[in-house]
Design a protein around this motif. Sequence first.
Motif: not given
Length: 528
Positions: A17-41
Amino acid sequence: MPYLLHQLLETSAKHDGDREAVIYKDRSITYGELDRLSNNLANVLTHGGISKGDRIGIYLNKSIEAVIAIFGILKAGAAYVPLDPFAPLLRVAFIIDNCQIKGLVTTQKKAVSLKLPDSSSVRCLVLVDDEAVPEIENPSTLRVVSWQEVLQTPANSLPTANAIEDDLAYILYTSGSTGTPKGVTIGHRASLTFVNWAYECFQVRAGDRISNHAPFHFDLSIFDIFTTIKAGATVILVPPELSVFPKNLAKFIEQQQITIWYSVPSVLRQLVVYGNLQDIQLPHLRTILFAGEVFPIKYLRQLMELVPQAGYYNLYGPTETNVCTYYPVREIPSDRVKSLPLGKACANTEVFAVNANQEIAQPGETGELYARGPSLMKGYWGMPEKTRSSLAPFPVPGCNWEERVYRTGDLVKRDFDGNYIYLGRCDNQIKSRGYRIELEEIETVLYNHSAIEEVAVIAIPDEDIGNKIKAAVALHKGTTLTKKDVENFCAERLPKYMIPEFIEFYPELPKTPTGKIDKTLLRTESAR
């Protein structure tokens, strides 16, 4: 074993979950964050009235939020419809109405620009850029949600969508010969068939850093997003503005330490010619994939000399099939090679050519390429007749079960090594900058102009982008029109890549002896 696309994310998030999943410019999101925020949505969409099978539009520029939207929509049991953020509003409005989009993830500015009518199918609007909810004229039928509300929504439990692998996952709109775009519907199983093959074929690993150059409404993005997420690797979203400056794009690939690159060949050609690759260090780049158009051999040869350690693959497949054939380039092609083969079928896919007698073509014989297997589309949204003509019965005598195969419209022949060689098209479709374009769609749009009496749209071969587009126009007597007028008219109705580069006015268009517009003569004149 995942049987739904979003399960790829859930599995990778559990493993690391702590690995970077997506990087765009100076921002990134981990697998754990991407999973959680997509659950939220997913929860927000469900509470907003979104049900299994509903279509949800993503009307955003390339961003981390767009990736969150993809997985959140899938987790809600819905299908995502990526909308070109640079397309004319009339085209975007058509797509929203055509597939009855029920929810929309966008920005406040883009939402206002759409001017959704009271009769719009959209019932849930998620705004990613502003905590404030704007005033809506008809709040009783449209729920507006801020991104702050998405961030604060509990993500512990997901809505029960009861989705299965045959359910619709996404719709990608491509050019249509009737004058309007057509929606290619792809299910979870079809997409996973391709993703699983690509993962194994290219040995994608968790340590890989994979480029996403294609926009999300273009089918190359399916590999970028889902194959990367399956591997637990990192997808690097390439800022669109970098494509205009090949030197900056080359430095970006170097600085981001990209290991797998995937794009249309014209981007790679720009890197070869203008990217100063001889001054760039790319030791991490191990695989270069290209698809969507012919890669001129002289530029491929130069690229292979500049980046000799990489493996090179030519991928082929219309949106309706995902990638269905591939050709590994084992050695630098010689001067005598005119173009690369389309190659052989991917795993769990069969391709074959059918000749003019509706028989399976033999090696060396010309025929139309067909594809069969679980990676095929479900059909074109709301176009049953077009679907029936493209998904044809399996043309093999003695077949005792009902099966549909896809007619690509591409003329090919099979060499004696088993590789398919592209020869041309059966119809009036062309490729430009990797996009499929139906020339009839451009003609239909131009015929809607009150001053235009006749129009013929032809393709002019171009080494850089595949084809350039020319419109030959004859006006009604007593009317006037400038090239700029025609360009502006097209810009309000067509995406930029479909606007003719050349517009020429004729007193009347040349005719064949049967009275048809002589497009062969127009092409001959343009080639001089």
